[in-house]
Write a protein that holds these residues in place. Structure first.
Motif, PDB file in Angstrom:
ATOM      1  N   ARG A  68      43.977  30.369  16.249  1.00 12.80           N
ATOM      2  CA  ARG A  68      44.960  29.516  16.937  1.00 12.80           C
ATOM      3  C   ARG A  68      45.551  28.486  15.981  1.00 12.80           C
ATOM      4  N   SER A  69      44.740  27.977  15.057  1.00 11.70           N
ATOM      5  CA  SER A  69      45.218  26.985  14.095  1.00 11.70           C
ATOM      6  C   SER A  69      46.271  27.580  13.176  1.00 11.70           C
TER       7      SER A  69
ATOM      8  N   ALA B 193      43.737  21.911   9.767  1.00 11.23           N
ATOM      9  CA  ALA B 193      43.108  21.738  11.071  1.00 11.23           C
ATOM     10  C   ALA B 193      41.638  21.368  10.876  1.00 11.23           C
TER      11      ALA B 193
ATOM     12  N   THR C 173      38.023  20.725  13.141  1.00 12.60           N
ATOM     13  CA  THR C 173      37.410  20.887  14.450  1.00 12.60           C
ATOM     14  C   THR C 173      35.897  20.997  14.340  1.00 12.60           C
TER      15      THR C 173
ATOM     16  N   PHE D   9      41.987  25.381   7.456  1.00 16.91           N
ATOM     17  CA  PHE D   9      41.108  25.114   8.583  1.00 16.91           C
ATOM     18  C   PHE D   9      39.781  24.633   8.022  1.00 16.91           C
TER      19      PHE D   9
ATOM     20  N   TRP E   5      46.777  21.743  18.396  1.00 19.81           N
ATOM     21  CA  TRP E   5      47.587  22.937  18.157  1.00 19.81           C
ATOM     22  C   TRP E   5      49.040  22.688  18.548  1.00 19.81           C
TER      23      TRP E   5
ATOM     24  N   ASP F 260      39.420  29.543  17.380  1.00 23.62           N
ATOM     25  CA  ASP F 260      39.993  28.269  16.937  1.00 23.62           C
ATOM     26  C   ASP F 260      40.712  28.420  15.606  1.00 23.62           C
ATOM     27  N   ARG F 261      40.099  29.162  14.699  1.00 23.93           N
ATOM     28  CA  ARG F 261      40.712  29.398  13.382  1.00 23.93           C
ATOM     29  C   ARG F 261      42.042  30.139  13.554  1.00 23.93           C
TER      30      ARG F 261
ATOM     31  N   CYS G 120      49.177  25.767  10.864  1.00 24.14           N
ATOM     32  CA  CYS G 120      48.293  25.094   9.908  1.00 24.14           C
ATOM     33  C   CYS G 120      48.092  25.976   8.679  1.00 24.14           C
TER      34      CYS G 120
ATOM     35  N   ILE H 148      42.068  19.248  15.973  1.00 21.55           N
ATOM     36  CA  ILE H 148      42.704  20.144  16.933  1.00 21.55           C
ATOM     37  C   ILE H 148      42.057  20.092  18.307  1.00 21.55           C
TER      38      ILE H 148
END
Length: 124
Positions: A94-95, A82, A84, A103, A63, A91-92, A100, A53
């Motif tokens: 947004r994924s 995802a 990263t 993660f 994303w 980030d989690r 997604c 991502i």
């Protein structure tokens, strides 16, 4: 045989993770950026996508690539995990917002990743 699409901009990461997946019995196809990943998802019909991502995926980040894959009826049902190096709460979130199903962080804990692949395939 389970087909994995690995969308990863870093060639060394793509090669190393791809080889480990093949040794574990997966068929692996790869893409080096978001746009080619979207195209590969449509062409290859993988069982699962591993999506970097990070912002290094060319014209779009992972994303956005995930959102476009999930928005297309031909690829929407493919589970995306995802990946990263940035394991932030943002980030989690947004994924998952991008569609997604799971993660995971880099460097990849391979056994944990295999478990997540198995989990998303069972739910698919």
């Amino acid at each position: 045989m389970t087909k994995v699409l690995l969308i990863e901009d870093n060639e060394m990461n793509r090669d190393m993770l791809g080889r480990r997946l093949v040794r574990s019995g997966f068929e692996v196809c790869t893409a080096a950026d978001g746009l080619s990943g979207i195209t590969a998802a449509k062409r290859e019909h993988p069982n699962v996508i591993l999506m970097d991502i990070g912002l290094g995926l060319g014209e779009m980040d992972g994303w956005e690539a995930a959102r476009q894959i999930k928005a297309d009826v031909a690829t929407a049902a493919i589970p995306i995990i995802a990946l990263t190096a940035h394991a932030t709460t943002e980030d989690r979130a947004r994924s998952f917002e991008a569609g997604c199903e799971a993660f995971d962080t880099k460097p990849v804990d391979f056994d944990r990743l295999l478990s997540k692949i198995s989990d998303v395939l069972v739910k698919a």
